[in-house]
Scaffold this motif. Sequence first.
Motif, PDB file in Angstrom:
ATOM      1  N   ARG A  37      -8.115  -5.349 -10.473  1.00  9.91           N
ATOM      2  CA  ARG A  37      -9.172  -4.800 -11.329  1.00  9.91           C
ATOM      3  C   ARG A  37      -8.736  -3.496 -11.992  1.00  9.91           C
ATOM      4  O   ARG A  37      -9.019  -3.264 -13.169  1.00  9.91           O
ATOM      5  N   SER A  38      -8.076  -2.634 -11.240  1.00 17.37           N
ATOM      6  CA  SER A  38      -7.646  -1.365 -11.826  1.00 17.37           C
ATOM      7  C   SER A  38      -6.567  -1.578 -12.890  1.00 17.37           C
ATOM      8  O   SER A  38      -6.566  -0.901 -13.917  1.00 17.37           O
ATOM      9  N   VAL A  39      -5.679  -2.535 -12.666  1.00 15.19           N
ATOM     10  CA  VAL A  39      -4.652  -2.842 -13.672  1.00 15.19           C
ATOM     11  C   VAL A  39      -5.303  -3.414 -14.930  1.00 15.19           C
ATOM     12  O   VAL A  39      -4.948  -3.038 -16.059  1.00 15.19           O
ATOM     13  N   LYS A  40      -6.288  -4.314 -14.758  1.00 16.45           N
ATOM     14  CA  LYS A  40      -6.995  -4.870 -15.913  1.00 16.45           C
ATOM     15  C   LYS A  40      -7.736  -3.771 -16.675  1.00 16.45           C
ATOM     16  O   LYS A  40      -7.738  -3.753 -17.902  1.00 16.45           O
ATOM     17  N   SER A  41      -8.367  -2.870 -15.947  1.00 18.59           N
ATOM     18  CA  SER A  41      -9.098  -1.781 -16.581  1.00 18.59           C
ATOM     19  C   SER A  41      -8.156  -0.874 -17.368  1.00 18.59           C
ATOM     20  O   SER A  41      -8.456  -0.475 -18.495  1.00 18.59           O
ATOM     21  N   THR A  42      -7.026  -0.558 -16.785  1.00 23.82           N
ATOM     22  CA  THR A  42      -6.042   0.275 -17.460  1.00 23.82           C
ATOM     23  C   THR A  42      -5.519  -0.419 -18.716  1.00 23.82           C
ATOM     24  O   THR A  42      -5.393   0.200 -19.771  1.00 23.82           O
ATOM     25  N   ALA A  43      -5.220  -1.697 -18.610  1.00 23.87           N
ATOM     26  CA  ALA A  43      -4.722  -2.456 -19.758  1.00 23.87           C
ATOM     27  C   ALA A  43      -5.775  -2.532 -20.857  1.00 23.87           C
ATOM     28  O   ALA A  43      -5.462  -2.404 -22.045  1.00 23.87           O
ATOM     29  N   SER A  44      -7.021  -2.716 -20.473  1.00 24.19           N
ATOM     30  CA  SER A  44      -8.105  -2.779 -21.453  1.00 24.19           C
ATOM     31  C   SER A  44      -8.269  -1.439 -22.162  1.00 24.19           C
ATOM     32  O   SER A  44      -8.436  -1.391 -23.383  1.00 24.19           O
ATOM     33  N   GLY A  45      -8.220  -0.365 -21.412  1.00 26.69           N
ATOM     34  CA  GLY A  45      -8.311   0.971 -22.002  1.00 26.69           C
ATOM     35  C   GLY A  45      -7.165   1.250 -22.954  1.00 26.69           C
ATOM     36  O   GLY A  45      -7.359   1.807 -24.044  1.00 26.69           O
TER      37      GLY A  45
END
Length: 99
Positions: A37-45
């Motif tokens: 989830r944190s990797v997805k959030s970072t990638a989305s940002g």
Amino acid sequence: MFDIGFWELLVVGVVALLVLGPERLPGAIRTTMKTVRSVKSTASGFKQEVEHQLRVHELHENLKKAEQQGLEDISPELQKSVDELKNAAESVQEPYKKK
């Protein structure tokens, strides 16, 4: 993105159960999901920031074109960009205007 089917997930689950055991497996799954989830959030940002920067660059280029044409007789696309930039500038200055 990844072509992982049901059987591959089942094999990974069985191997994880054998390696970690039933006591530590739920914690490992939670930790893995939190990391994903944190990797997805970072990638989305990051993706949103790049899109924003590309839009700013496009507006900047359109403004340069409009200035070269003297801000007169410009195409509707350039006029739209200039109007958008003017509105943005006015909205930034709004809180600082004296009432």
